[in-house]
Design an enzyme around this catalytic site. Structure first.
Site, PDB file in Angstrom:
ATOM      1  N   SER A   1       0.841  -1.211   0.000  1.00  0.00           N
ATOM      2  CA  SER A   1       0.000   0.000   0.000  1.00  0.00           C
ATOM      3  C   SER A   1       0.867   1.249   0.000  1.00  0.00           C
ATOM      4  O   SER A   1       0.597   2.212  -0.723  1.00  0.00           O
ATOM      5  CB  SER A   1      -0.925   0.019   1.220  1.00  0.00           C
ATOM      6  OG  SER A   1      -1.914  -0.991   1.135  1.00  0.00           O
TER       7      SER A   1
ATOM      8  N   ALA B   1      -4.832  -0.020  -2.643  1.00  0.00           N
ATOM      9  CA  ALA B   1      -4.076   0.324  -1.435  1.00  0.00           C
ATOM     10  C   ALA B   1      -5.056   0.491  -0.278  1.00  0.00           C
ATOM     11  O   ALA B   1      -6.170   0.979  -0.458  1.00  0.00           O
ATOM     12  CB  ALA B   1      -3.310   1.624  -1.655  1.00  0.00           C
ATOM     13  N   LYS B   2      -4.623   0.069   0.909  1.00  0.00           N
ATOM     14  CA  LYS B   2      -5.443   0.336   2.102  1.00  0.00           C
ATOM     15  C   LYS B   2      -4.971   1.691   2.639  1.00  0.00           C
ATOM     16  O   LYS B   2      -4.175   1.776   3.566  1.00  0.00           O
ATOM     17  CB  LYS B   2      -5.294  -0.778   3.132  1.00  0.00           C
ATOM     18  CG  LYS B   2      -6.387  -0.755   4.201  1.00  0.00           C
ATOM     19  CD  LYS B   2      -6.380  -2.016   5.026  1.00  0.00           C
ATOM     20  CE  LYS B   2      -7.355  -1.937   6.192  1.00  0.00           C
ATOM     21  NZ  LYS B   2      -8.767  -1.979   5.803  1.00  0.00           N
ATOM     22  N   ALA B   3      -5.442   2.729   1.955  1.00  0.00           N
ATOM     23  CA  ALA B   3      -4.969   4.087   2.193  1.00  0.00           C
ATOM     24  C   ALA B   3      -6.021   4.912   2.918  1.00  0.00           C
ATOM     25  O   ALA B   3      -7.218   4.778   2.654  1.00  0.00           O
ATOM     26  CB  ALA B   3      -4.639   4.748   0.852  1.00  0.00           C
TER      27      ALA B   3
ATOM     28  N   TYR C   1     -10.902   6.200   2.742  1.00  0.00           N
ATOM     29  CA  TYR C   1     -11.923   5.980   3.774  1.00  0.00           C
ATOM     30  C   TYR C   1     -12.757   7.224   4.075  1.00  0.00           C
ATOM     31  O   TYR C   1     -13.679   7.178   4.882  1.00  0.00           O
ATOM     32  CB  TYR C   1     -11.270   5.437   5.054  1.00  0.00           C
ATOM     33  CG  TYR C   1     -10.936   3.974   4.913  1.00  0.00           C
ATOM     34  CD1 TYR C   1     -11.791   2.992   5.414  1.00  0.00           C
ATOM     35  CD2 TYR C   1      -9.813   3.564   4.221  1.00  0.00           C
ATOM     36  CE1 TYR C   1     -11.509   1.656   5.239  1.00  0.00           C
ATOM     37  CE2 TYR C   1      -9.519   2.222   4.038  1.00  0.00           C
ATOM     38  CZ  TYR C   1     -10.374   1.265   4.554  1.00  0.00           C
ATOM     39  OH  TYR C   1     -10.114  -0.066   4.374  1.00  0.00           O
TER      40      TYR C   1
END
Length: 289
Positions: free
Chosen positions: A63, A157-159, A163
Site C-alpha cells: 500500500s 491500497a489500504k490508504a 476511507y
C-alpha cells in the site's frame, strides 16, 4: 479498556520503540494529516496468534509503495513489532492497528520527498464490530457515494484517503438506524460496505463482487477458500443492484466484521440462513485453531 483513544493506559510501538500510550503523538504539521499520505492495516489476534499477520504486513508495505513511499522496516520486523506491542500490553486477544505515514519534515506542500516515513503499531480489545448482528443480521443503508475508478486513485491500497467517503456514508447510515452502508462502484455495480466485503447466496451458490476497483480483503480471500473447500460454487462477478432482490442470504467479511450476516440492505431483505450461520461458525473455528 475504554474511554477516549488518546487517554488510556498501555504501550504503543512507534518507530522502533515502545512508548507510553499517552505519549504516542505526532506534530500538527505532519504531512499525512494534511494530505492523507497514510496507509494502515487492521488485524485480529486470537489466542496469541495474529490471523494472517504476514499477509497484512506485506499488504501494508505494498500500500505504501502504491502511495509512492517505502516503509523502512521489513515484513519480519513489522511482525516482531506487532507481537512485542501485544506482549507489552498483556494481550492474547486484541485488534491490531499498524499505520505508516509521511511525517513532519522539511516539506509542507503537496510534495513530501524530504519528510521521514513513520510507522506505529497499536492495539485494543474490540468485540463484535456490528454488535448483535451475528444473530439477527446487520441492517445496511445504500451509500450515495460510489467507489472510484482505478484511473482516479490507487484503489487496491489500504490508504487513509479512500476511507473519507466511508466515514461520511457510515454516519448517514447510522442516522437512518443502520449499522453500515453498501457502496456501488463508479459503473453502478455492487461493490462493498464501508469496511467490509460482501457475499450473497442464491440457490446454494455464492455470488460476490469482483474486486477490480476496491480492496480484495484478506478475510474475503479466506472465506472464498473456505467455500471452495466446502465445494460451494463461488461466482466472482459484476453484480447489478437489482439482483439483490433475488438473493436469499447475505454476509459481510472483514478483519473487524469477521463474518457478519446481513438482514437488510435498503429495501432488500435477506434471511440469516444455514450457510451464513455456518460461515460465521467455520470462520470462528478457523481463526482460533
Amino acid at each position: 479498556m475504554d474511554g477516549a483513544y488518546d487517554d488510556r493506559d498501555g504501550k504503543i510501538w512507534m518507530d522502533g520503540k515502545m512508548v507510553d500510550w499517552r505519549d504516542a503523538n505526532v506534530h500538527l504539521l505532519t504531512h499525512a494529516l494534511h494530505y492523507a499520505s497514510s496507509v494502515f492495516e487492521g488485524e485480529r489476534c486470537y489466542n496469541g496468534r495474529i490471523f494472517e499477520g504476514v499477509k497484512h504486513s506485506e499488504r501494508l508495505k505494498k500500500s505504501a509503495e502504491w502511495l509512492d513511499f517505502e516503509i523502512p522496516w521489513t515484513v519480519e520486523e513489522i511482525e516482531k513489532a506487532k507481537y512485542d506491542m501485544l506482549a507489552a500490553n498483556g494481550w492474547t486477544d486484541a485488534y491490531v492497528r499498524a499505520v505508516a505515514w509521511r511525517g513532519a519534515g522539511e516539506d509542507m506542500g503537496v510534495s513530501a520527498r524530504k519528510n521521514p516515513v513513520r510507522l506505529a503499531i497499536a492495539g485494543w480489545e474490540w468485540g463484535n464490530y456490528y454488535g448483535d448482528a451475528k444473530m439477527k443480521g446487520a441492517k445496511l443503508d445504500i451509500a450515495k457515494w460510489k467507489r472510484p475508478s482505478p484511473e482516479t486513485i490507487p484503489v487496491h491500497a489500504k490508504a487513509a484517503g479512500l476511507y473519507m467517503i466511508c466515514t461520511m456514508s457510515k454516519h448517514a447510515a447510522e442516522n437512518k438506524g443502520c449499522s453500515d452502508a453498501l457502496f456501488m462502484d463508479y459503473r453502478g455495480y455492487v461493490a462493498e460496505a464501508t469496511g467490509a466485503n460482501i457475499f450473497f447466496v442464491k440457490d446454494g451458490e455464492v455470488h460476490t463482487p469482483k474486486p477490480d476497483c476496491f480492496l480484495n480483503g484478506i478475510t474475503r480471500q479466506t472465506v472464498i477458500g473456505m467455500l471452495e473447500e466446502k465445494q460451494i460454487k463461488v461466482h466472482e462477478r459484476h453484480i447489478e443492484p437489482g439482483e439483490m432482490e433475488s438473493f436469499e442470504q447475505c454476509w459481510l467479511t472483514g478483519t473487524a466484521a469477521e463474518v457478519t450476516p446481513v438482514g437488510q440492505i435498503g429495501d432488500y431483505n435477506f434471511e440469516v440462513g444455514a450457510l451464513a450461520k455456518d460461515m460465521v461458525q467455520s470462520y470462528e473455528k478457523l481463526v482460533r485453531a
